[in-house]
Enzyme design. Structure first.
Site, mmCIF file in Angstrom:
data_model
loop_
_atom_site.group_PDB
_atom_site.id
_atom_site.type_symbol
_atom_site.label_atom_id
_atom_site.label_comp_id
_atom_site.label_asym_id
_atom_site.label_seq_id
_atom_site.Cartn_x
_atom_site.Cartn_y
_atom_site.Cartn_z
ATOM 1 N N ASP A 1 0.799 -1.222 0.000
ATOM 2 C CA ASP A 1 0.000 0.000 0.000
ATOM 3 C C ASP A 1 0.837 1.280 0.000
ATOM 4 O O ASP A 1 1.779 1.409 0.795
ATOM 5 C CB ASP A 1 -0.872 0.062 1.257
ATOM 6 C CG ASP A 1 -1.727 -1.160 1.457
ATOM 7 O OD1 ASP A 1 -1.768 -2.014 0.566
ATOM 8 O OD2 ASP A 1 -2.349 -1.269 2.536
ATOM 9 N N GLU B 1 -10.751 -1.441 3.103
ATOM 10 C CA GLU B 1 -9.425 -1.021 3.547
ATOM 11 C C GLU B 1 -9.027 0.296 2.892
ATOM 12 O O GLU B 1 -9.618 0.729 1.905
ATOM 13 C CB GLU B 1 -8.375 -2.083 3.200
ATOM 14 C CG GLU B 1 -8.559 -3.396 3.937
ATOM 15 C CD GLU B 1 -7.393 -4.341 3.718
ATOM 16 O OE1 GLU B 1 -6.849 -4.831 4.726
ATOM 17 O OE2 GLU B 1 -7.032 -4.591 2.554
#
Length: 618
Positions: A67, A231
């Site tokens: 990420d 998320e």
């Protein structure tokens, strides 16, 4: 139009609005070259030339990349942090293209890992960390005793970081999934806002000082897709159709691995946000998909770019939670998408959608411009004037009566990736079924059909489509109709698969315009005119059984080089395999007896060589 001239137009517009002097505008144009790092590896270096290594996308030198975290612009630098085994790896750039790797910013501490989060500029020292000056604050998830939110701060432009001694600033409320805080300053309420993932919802908090946080509300119950955990949320405001008096809020969440979408995906909501609560403008069952490919996840937008030039820019992790670290790359795993500028536009049915377009800075990487004359295609039409593995293209196509048409890229006799339109079913697709890698083991050790086709519904008001594509060593990003539809897919094709072909089925298509641009690498110096960087071959390691044959291709890099491509092929062991020259760039080898040998490929003009390892089995 060159990047310099585009920037000059943009700066001229800024002049009209802000009153900047023409001298300032000219100075900005002159300083474009200075945006690249002062020290870069030579064009002929082997730095960032491994098999499948992206040439103009961000990737980590070694290890895992996940990420994007803490994306922020501050004092002339863009900061890109990213997940690396529970740490925040760090890089900086002056132009969003050329990145300098820095030491890891946040490592594990007594509170566990430093999972995903965001960063802000504390302009008015609301934290008291900076002695009345401005500084950077990172907000992230720690893992000890359950996921909680913590902060760290930097007084030296992100080079070193200190944890707040009172961490965590928000303790775990007794739930499993409580992570990925995105924080921003909300002007109308004069508060810091945090949106954080809470299972299949997001929760909002606010604060005066980034330390003391109060719960505000939660969003997500029965809204959008709930096929897996939500998320990496992001929340930002954008004008609709460029109208600053009509603005909407975009709430974006990524959705974890699931069977319904055959892996992870992402969705967004459009609505109103008052600093405490988000209200969805669409019906709860409406699902707005961010990217129709398989490899765009955890997208985050840069903080504080709007203060610089008013843009909202994000990028995402080019991977999928079905196979996050299973790709055939070494010594790195994972890369980022190109940066994309975001906007909200009203579409034909009156609804509002999120559009993504490549940032203008990418045009500064263009080596050349190869236009293809307007033509009609029926059947198959090879593009003979252009080929490669790192390039950009723009196409405008029209049709009246055709069943299917498209563009095949990264093509060879055995491989291609297809960008296509099926008019019978009103579908657009990005098909990597023949792109090289067909299957891999997913994160659970199960066989996954990586070579697959990604499709979405497409109902144009007119029989016309625009396609802008970015092709790199191991990815394709496709932007349809100015970014209304976006596909992001990883591919693992041979480095010599660089052909391009137009095709139709059941009719004709008109190519109104078709423009190609080779792109410079952002990781090495730009080569001199006609300078050969290296040799690439279709396979560096070959395994054959006795009696089997295989063709090996060799190409020169960069793709636009004009040097003669005459190769000399030498065998180390003459009795293990035999060779037959196919043409000036290819040979066919046949396995004669078990053993291991090498083939040395030499370019006659430059003395460059490339070695191929061959193993023969019974």
């Amino acid at each position: 139009m060159t990047y310099n001239r585009i920037l000059l137009v943009v700066l001229s517009t800024i002049f009209l609005i802000t009153g900047c002097s023409i001298n300032q505008i000219e100075k900005e144009g002159e300083n474009l070259e200075a945006l690249r790092p002062e020290k870069m590896e030579a064009a002929t270096s082997d730095y960032y030339t491994e098999l499948y290594r992206p040439q103009y996308h961000f990737s980590t030198p070694t290890g895992n990349l996940a990420d994007p975290n803490g994306l922020i612009y501050f004092e002339g630098e863009y900061h890109l942090f990213h997940q690396k085994n529970g740490n925040w790896a760090h890089a900086v750039s002056k132009d969003l293209l050329h990145w300098e790797h820095l030491p890891v910013a946040l490592e594990h501490d007594a509170l566990g890992q430093a999972l995903s989060g965001s960063a802000v500029v504390d302009w008015n020292d609301s934290t008291g960390f900076f002695g009345g000056k401005a500084g950077l604050v990172a907000i992230y998830t720690n893992t000890e005793d359950g996921e909680s939110q913590s902060v760290a701060y930097s007084k030296d432009n992100g080079r070193t970081w200190e944890r707040y001694k009172g961490n965590p600033v928000i303790s775990n409320p007794g739930i499993k999934d409580f992570r990925d805080p995105k924080v921003f300053w909300h002007e109308s309420t004069n508060k810091w806002v945090m949106v954080v993932s809470t299972n299949q919802s997001v929760t909002f908090y606010n604060s005066d000082n980034l330390i003391d946080w109060e719960f505000q509300s939660q969003f997500g119950d029965k809204e959008g897709s709930h096929v897996a955990v939500w998320e990496c949320p992001d929340l930002f405001e954008l004008p609709v159709d460029g109208d600053l008096n009509n603005q909407k809020w975009v709430l974006h969440v990524s959705i974890g691995d699931n069977d319904e979408t055959n892996g992870s995906t992402a969705q967004y909501f459009i609505g109103e946000f008052d600093g405490t609560r988000f209200i969805n403008d669409n019906a709860p069952e409406t699902i707005l998909t961010t990217d129709y490919g398989q490899d765009f996840y955890a997208a985050q937008s840069f903080s504080d770019i709007a203060k610089k030039d008013g843009r909202r820019i994000w990028l995402g992790w080019m991977a999928n939670w079905r196979y996050p670290y299973q790709s055939p790359t070494e010594p790195w795993m994972g890369s980022m998408s190109i940066p994309r500028q975001l906007s909200l536009k009203t579409v034909e049915d009156g609804s509002i959608k999120l559009f993504q377009e490549p940032i203008n800075e990418l045009e500064s990487l263009r080596v050349n411009h190869v236009p293809i004359d307007s033509l009609e295609v029926e059947g198959e039409q090879n593009i003979n004037d252009f080929s490669g593995t790192n390039y950009e293209f723009e196409a405008v196509l029209e049709w009246n009566d055709v069943e299917e048409f498209g563009i095949r890229v990264r093509q060879s006799d055995s491989e291609d990736t297809v960008i296509g339109v099926n008019t019978n079913e009103n579908k657009i697709f990005l098909d990597r079924s023949r792109a090289g890698l067909e299957t891999l083991l997913d994160r659970n050790g199960n066989a996954f059909q990586f070579g697959n086709n990604h499709v979405t519904t497409f109902t144009p008001n007119t029989k016309r489509i625009t396609i802008r594509g970015f092709v790199d060593e191991s990815s394709i990003e496709m932007f349809i109709n100015d970014g209304e539809y976006v596909f992001t897919n990883l591919i693992y094709s041979q480095p010599t698969s660089g052909g391009i072909q137009l095709y139709t089925k059941g009719g004709k298509v008109k190519i109104v315009s078709l423009d190609f641009y080779h792109l410079y690498s952002t990781w090495r110096e730009r080569p001199k005119e006609n300078e050969v960087e290296r040799i690439v071959v279709s396979s560096e390691y070959i395994t054959l059984k006795v009696g089997e044959s295989q063709t090996i291709d060799a190409h020169l890099k960069p793709d636009w080089v004009k040097a003669n491509a005459q190769f000399i092929w030498d065998l180390e062991e003459q009795d293990t395999i035999e060779r037959t020259e196919v043409d000036e760039k290819s040979i066919s080898v046949k396995a004669l007896k078990p053993g291991v040998t090498n083939i040395l490929v030499k370019h006659s003009q430059t003395e460059l060589t490339k070695e191929i390892r061959v193993r023969v089995l019974r």
